[in-house]
Design an enzyme around this catalytic site. Structure first.
Site, short mmCIF file in Angstrom:
data_model
loop_
_atom_site.label_atom_id
_atom_site.label_comp_id
_atom_site.label_asym_id
_atom_site.label_seq_id
_atom_site.Cartn_x
_atom_site.Cartn_y
_atom_site.Cartn_z
CE1 TYR A 59 -3.45 2.83 1.04
CE2 TYR A 59 -1.75 3.43 2.62
CZ TYR A 59 -2.91 3.73 1.95
OH TYR A 59 -3.54 4.92 2.18
CB CYS A 60 3.70 2.34 2.12
SG CYS A 60 2.91 2.35 3.74
#
Length: 235
Positions: free
Chosen positions: A146-147
């Site tokens: 996600y990051c």
């Protein structure tokens, strides 16, 4: 001529409230959703135009772009807000979730910006706002994919700001603890707020106000504003 906005992920939370605010201001709003139409149905009752597309399918993104271009001669504001949030074990156990993380946060915004470039340019001061995350440059080890996807969107914000100037401005908002999810228990909320210098849940209005700030200041492009109560200072 009314202003036109396209908001992805418009059926809930920030996307939904921003769509309502823009409708209040007289915008024509295209409201994208993936599977649940609940919030978008309410927006349609107010005059918004609902658009369904599964961003994990590139063909669906292209179809949505074609639909918008058939109906809108110009777009003043594109907000890339759609999101999905999976931790490491989720994406390690399910390749579809890993693909979705990058499709929703990186591929779809890229396709939308490039595919709608001509109608954004027609607006003379077209504006793209990408919703990234404070974790895009301070990554969490629990949400690596996600990051990474949000970091890709943050980098694209800078690259598109350079390549699309002067006709289209591209900026980003990095939200922090804006609005807790129902599954966040009291211990989690206390921990997050303890890590937030302003010690409060921000709510959605500061995000909406930041969209207006970018819109109303024509000398900003390639900028990213943290709307996080200072939490990025502590993570």
């Amino acid at each position: 001529m009314s202003k036109v906005a396209l908001i992805t992920g418009a059926g809930r939370r920030f996307g939904y409230e921003l769509a309502n605010d823009l409708l209040d201001q007289g915008y024509t709003v295209y409201a994208h959703y993936n599977s649940s139409k609940q919030g978008v149905e309410q927006l349609e009752q107010r005059g918004a135009i609902g658009l369904q597309a599964d961003f994990s399918d590139i063909a669906a993104i292209d179809d949505m772009i074609a639909t918008v271009k058939e109906q809108a001669q110009h777009i003043d504001l594109l907000v890339n807000n759609a999101s999905c949030f999976f931790n490491n074990s989720d994406v390690d156990d399910d390749a579809d979730k890993l693909q979705a993380v990058y499709a929703v946060h990186a591929i779809a915004p890229y396709k939308l910006i490039t595919g709608l470039q001509d109608v954004l340019s027609t607006a003379n001061d077209g504006l793209v706002i990408n919703i990234t995350d404070i974790y895009s440059d301070r990554p969490s080890t629990d949400y690596i994919a996600y990051c990474g996807a949000k970091a890709a969107l943050a980098n694209m914000t800078l690259a598109f700001a350079k390549s699309l100037a002067p006709n289209i401005r591209v900026n980003a908002i990095q939200p922090g603890p804006i609005l807790f999810l129902p599954e966040h228990d009291s211990d989690h909320r206390k921990q997050v707020l303890a890590e937030t210098p302003l010690t409060v849940e921000g709510g959605l209005q500061p995000m909406i106000d930041t969209v207006k700030f970018f819109r109303d200041n024509p000398f900003l492009t390639g900028e990213s504003i943290k709307v996080d109560g200072g939490r990025a200072l502590k993570i």
